[in-house]
Design a protein around this motif. Structure first.
Motif, mmCIF file in Angstrom:
data_model
loop_
_atom_site.group_PDB
_atom_site.id
_atom_site.type_symbol
_atom_site.label_atom_id
_atom_site.label_comp_id
_atom_site.label_asym_id
_atom_site.label_seq_id
_atom_site.Cartn_x
_atom_site.Cartn_y
_atom_site.Cartn_z
ATOM 1 N N SER A 185 15.131 -6.070 4.480
ATOM 2 C CA SER A 185 14.853 -7.019 5.552
ATOM 3 C C SER A 185 14.181 -8.279 5.019
ATOM 4 N N LEU A 186 13.303 -8.122 4.036
ATOM 5 C CA LEU A 186 12.667 -9.304 3.438
ATOM 6 C C LEU A 186 13.681 -10.141 2.663
ATOM 7 N N SER A 187 14.624 -9.484 2.012
ATOM 8 C CA SER A 187 15.657 -10.226 1.273
ATOM 9 C C SER A 187 16.519 -11.040 2.217
ATOM 10 N N ARG A 188 16.830 -10.479 3.375
ATOM 11 C CA ARG A 188 17.632 -11.234 4.348
ATOM 12 C C ARG A 188 16.877 -12.421 4.914
ATOM 13 N N GLU A 189 15.558 -12.384 4.869
ATOM 14 C CA GLU A 189 14.755 -13.495 5.371
ATOM 15 C C GLU A 189 14.468 -14.539 4.302
ATOM 16 N N GLY A 190 15.039 -14.397 3.115
ATOM 17 C CA GLY A 190 14.904 -15.415 2.077
ATOM 18 C C GLY A 190 13.999 -15.045 0.937
ATOM 19 N N PHE A 191 13.398 -13.865 0.965
ATOM 20 C CA PHE A 191 12.537 -13.455 -0.137
ATOM 21 C C PHE A 191 13.386 -13.070 -1.347
ATOM 22 N N THR A 192 12.892 -13.364 -2.515
ATOM 23 C CA THR A 192 13.523 -12.957 -3.763
ATOM 24 C C THR A 192 12.760 -11.779 -4.339
ATOM 25 N N PRO A 193 13.374 -11.035 -5.255
ATOM 26 C CA PRO A 193 12.626 -9.929 -5.877
ATOM 27 C C PRO A 193 11.315 -10.385 -6.500
ATOM 28 N N ALA A 194 11.306 -11.585 -7.078
ATOM 29 C CA ALA A 194 10.074 -12.078 -7.696
ATOM 30 C C ALA A 194 9.001 -12.360 -6.655
ATOM 31 N N SER A 195 9.388 -12.943 -5.528
ATOM 32 C CA SER A 195 8.389 -13.239 -4.492
ATOM 33 C C SER A 195 7.878 -11.966 -3.833
ATOM 34 N N ILE A 196 8.748 -10.967 -3.682
ATOM 35 C CA ILE A 196 8.294 -9.684 -3.141
ATOM 36 C C ILE A 196 7.330 -9.015 -4.112
ATOM 37 N N GLU A 197 7.637 -9.107 -5.394
ATOM 38 C CA GLU A 197 6.740 -8.529 -6.395
ATOM 39 C C GLU A 197 5.382 -9.230 -6.382
ATOM 40 N N GLU A 198 5.395 -10.537 -6.209
ATOM 41 C CA GLU A 198 4.133 -11.287 -6.185
ATOM 42 C C GLU A 198 3.283 -10.901 -4.987
ATOM 43 N N ALA A 199 3.939 -10.598 -3.852
ATOM 44 C CA ALA A 199 3.191 -10.286 -2.635
ATOM 45 C C ALA A 199 2.796 -8.821 -2.535
ATOM 46 N N THR A 200 3.571 -7.937 -3.178
ATOM 47 C CA THR A 200 3.322 -6.510 -2.995
ATOM 48 C C THR A 200 2.990 -5.781 -4.287
ATOM 49 N N GLY A 201 3.243 -6.380 -5.420
ATOM 50 C CA GLY A 201 3.035 -5.687 -6.687
ATOM 51 C C GLY A 201 4.141 -4.729 -7.037
ATOM 52 N N MET A 202 5.239 -4.728 -6.295
ATOM 53 C CA MET A 202 6.378 -3.838 -6.540
ATOM 54 C C MET A 202 7.402 -4.575 -7.395
ATOM 55 N N SER A 203 7.665 -4.062 -8.583
ATOM 56 C CA SER A 203 8.556 -4.746 -9.522
ATOM 57 C C SER A 203 9.984 -4.787 -8.985
ATOM 58 N N GLY A 204 10.776 -5.686 -9.533
ATOM 59 C CA GLY A 204 12.161 -5.800 -9.112
ATOM 60 C C GLY A 204 12.962 -4.546 -9.389
ATOM 61 N N VAL A 205 12.678 -3.882 -10.507
ATOM 62 C CA VAL A 205 13.384 -2.639 -10.829
ATOM 63 C C VAL A 205 13.071 -1.570 -9.790
ATOM 64 N N ASP A 254 0.814 -1.218 0.000
ATOM 65 C CA ASP A 254 0.000 0.000 0.000
ATOM 66 C C ASP A 254 0.846 1.266 0.000
ATOM 67 N N ARG A 255 2.200 1.130 -0.006
ATOM 68 C CA ARG A 255 3.117 2.286 -0.012
ATOM 69 C C ARG A 255 2.772 3.224 1.147
ATOM 70 N N MET A 256 2.675 2.657 2.344
ATOM 71 C CA MET A 256 2.303 3.441 3.514
ATOM 72 C C MET A 256 3.540 4.123 4.087
ATOM 73 N N GLY A 257 3.504 5.449 4.169
ATOM 74 C CA GLY A 257 4.628 6.212 4.662
ATOM 75 C C GLY A 257 5.453 6.787 3.526
ATOM 76 N N ARG A 258 6.561 7.404 3.895
ATOM 77 C CA ARG A 258 7.472 7.967 2.890
ATOM 78 C C ARG A 258 8.324 6.853 2.294
ATOM 79 N N TRP A 259 8.799 7.069 1.071
ATOM 80 C CA TRP A 259 9.497 6.000 0.361
ATOM 81 C C TRP A 259 10.774 5.576 1.070
ATOM 82 N N TYR A 260 11.514 6.535 1.644
ATOM 83 C CA TYR A 260 12.772 6.185 2.296
ATOM 84 C C TYR A 260 12.542 5.512 3.643
ATOM 85 N N GLU A 261 11.305 5.567 4.168
ATOM 86 C CA GLU A 261 10.999 4.886 5.416
ATOM 87 C C GLU A 261 10.697 3.411 5.196
ATOM 88 N N TYR A 262 9.933 3.112 4.130
ATOM 89 C CA TYR A 262 9.611 1.697 3.916
ATOM 90 C C TYR A 262 10.597 0.991 2.983
#
Length: 469
Positions: A129-149, A115-123
């Motif tokens: 943090s998600l990458s350190r927990e094992g998420f890949t750019p593709a899985s983050i995109e699938e869960a949030t709609g935010m592209s890898g770029v 939902d892009r809640m807050g300022r961009w540099y805050e979130y």
């Protein structure tokens, strides 16, 4: 008649009792994890605990099995450095997440990104943090709609923004990048070092540049040091963002084939130039372009005697020698050794190219290992390296205060007007231009300079992002 029941079945044979063993019975061993070791002051001698030889455990006594006093086991944690100090175990570094997001669970963090809640540099740190927990750019995109770029752009831009928070950058200007377009601007500064990022950010704010303009600015600042020795380079200030951008446009004007195509680039260069010397150089070039367009004959400007000559000046890169297919081992002479050392340095006698074995005609103490660059390979048999403690003694204005190696060819001693030569003056080896030596009546030198080698330069503060798909 009453009968007593026995726990063991009756046996017709004689019953024998097992004799008691005299060996001590094996007791079950208990082990305890020691979280702290408290050593109060005073007590016994060297090598013994100060409190009478007992280890005080948190939540346990000092003696017996429970207290661990007679177990003979060493504690798993090292003792404190001095009596009276409590050993502090390792603590992980603090979380890079802002306080508002630090206590969120996984579902809530994904919701913030979605939902892009807050300022961009805050979130933006949530992505790391998600990458350190094992998420890949593709899985983050699938869960949030935010592209890898976009993920990469936000992460890198937040790192650039953090690097700008310093005494050199005004605190009130950092909020210029807080809008949603801020990541696009800051992302273009990722390849600049810390000082260049500060100057580029100030220039971008002052000129209200968009992402395309910031990209042009960053590339011109990154490219400017590589243009040493080019015509007009010395008139521009390397520490000025406007001058770097002006020189990039100035250079494009000189590369234009048609004369009418030069004026637009020169006008754009004059619009951003900051120093007076650079402005004068651009105005001179504009005047020459106007006269050429009018059909007048224009004389080419005289060469700057302080400009760097056509001698290759290269900077080594960390790991370059180990990755080179061919390396050279060349004798080194200090600048204080004099011209005799140049002649006495060993020469290559024989080379076995298949096995890489090189024979020289005499022993020597100091050697330099250099990549097999073509100009150096061509003179390898007669090459010698002169070590200079300060590069500013080189006869051109762009030299810097750093140690350099001057590779010279001892076979070419005759001085010509365009060459650069090594000779002895005042008991030291110096580097001089050929035209200056001819004016002084010197027609023979110790060796002719082939190339100048500069040491590697640390650029640890450069922020490089991964190009995610």
């Amino acid at each position: 008649m009453l009968s007593l029941s026995h726990p063991h079945p009756a046996s017709t044979g004689p019953r024998h009792r097992k004799p008691l063993s005299t060996a001590p019975q094996r007791r079950r061993r208990f082990s305890y994890n020691i979280a702290a070791l408290i050593l109060p002051g005073g007590g016994g001698g060297r090598g013994s605990p100060p409190n009478g030889g007992k280890l005080i455990l948190p939540g346990g006594g000092g003696g017996g099995v429970g207290g661990g006093g007679s177990s003979g086991m060493l504690p798993r944690t090292p003792p404190p450095s001095s009596p009276g100090q409590l050993y502090q175990p390792y603590h992980p570094p603090p979380s890079p997440l802002p306080d508002t997001f630090r206590n969120l669970d996984l579902t809530e963090r994904l919701a913030v990104l979605r939902d892009r809640m807050g300022r961009w540099y805050e979130y933006a740190p949530l992505i790391s943090s998600l990458s350190r927990e094992g998420f890949t750019p593709a899985s983050i995109e699938e869960a949030t709609g935010m592209s890898g770029v976009e993920q990469n752009r936000l992460v890198v831009a937040s790192q650039v923004r953090d690097s700008l928070i310093s005494d050199e950058f005004p605190a009130d200007l950092i909020h210029y990048f807080d809008s949603y377009g801020g990541p696009d601007l800051l992302y273009e500064l990722r390849f600049l070092n810390a000082r260049q990022r500060v100057e580029a950010a100030k220039h971008a704010i002052d000129r209200r540049l968009e992402a395309k303009g910031v990209r042009e600015l960053a590339r011109s600042m990154k490219d400017f040091p590589q243009r040493r020795g080019d015509d007009g380079w010395d008139a521009f200030d390397r520490h000025s963002a406007g001058d770097c951008l002006a020189y990039a446009r100035f250079r494009l004007s000189r590369e234009a084939i048609a004369n009418e195509d030069r004026m637009p680039e020169l006008e754009r260069s004059l619009d951003v130039v900051e120093t007076e010397t650079a402005r004068a150089r651009v105005e001179l070039e504009m005047e020459r372009a106007i006269r050429k367009a009018a059909g007048e004959e224009v004389e080419e400007p005289e060469a700057d005697v302080n400009a760097r000559p056509a001698v290759p000046v290269v900077r080594l890169i960390y790991g370059e020698i180990s990755e080179a297919s061919i390396v050279l081992l060349l004798p080194v002479v200090r600048e204080t050794d004099g011209v005799e050392a140049v002649d006495l340095a060993p020469r290559r006698k024989k080379t076995d190219a298949d096995l890489g074995i090189v024979e020289v005609d005499k022993g020597w103490a100091r050697w330099a290992v250099l990549p097999g660059w073509a100009p150096v390979m061509a003179v390898a048999d007669e090459a010698v390296v002169i070590q200079l403690a300060d590069g500013r003694v080189l006869p051109w204005r762009s030299a810097e205060n750093e140690r350099v190696l001057v590779v010279a060819d001892r076979k070419r001693k005759e001085v010509v007007d365009e060459g650069i030569y090594v000779l002895e003056k005042g008991g030291k080896l110096v580097v001089e231009r050929g035209n200056k030596l001819l004016e002084e009546g010197i027609i023979t030198a110790a060796a002719e300079v082939v190339t100048v080698v500069r040491p590697p330069k640390d650029e640890e503060d450069i922020i490089v992002g991964d190009e995610w798909d």
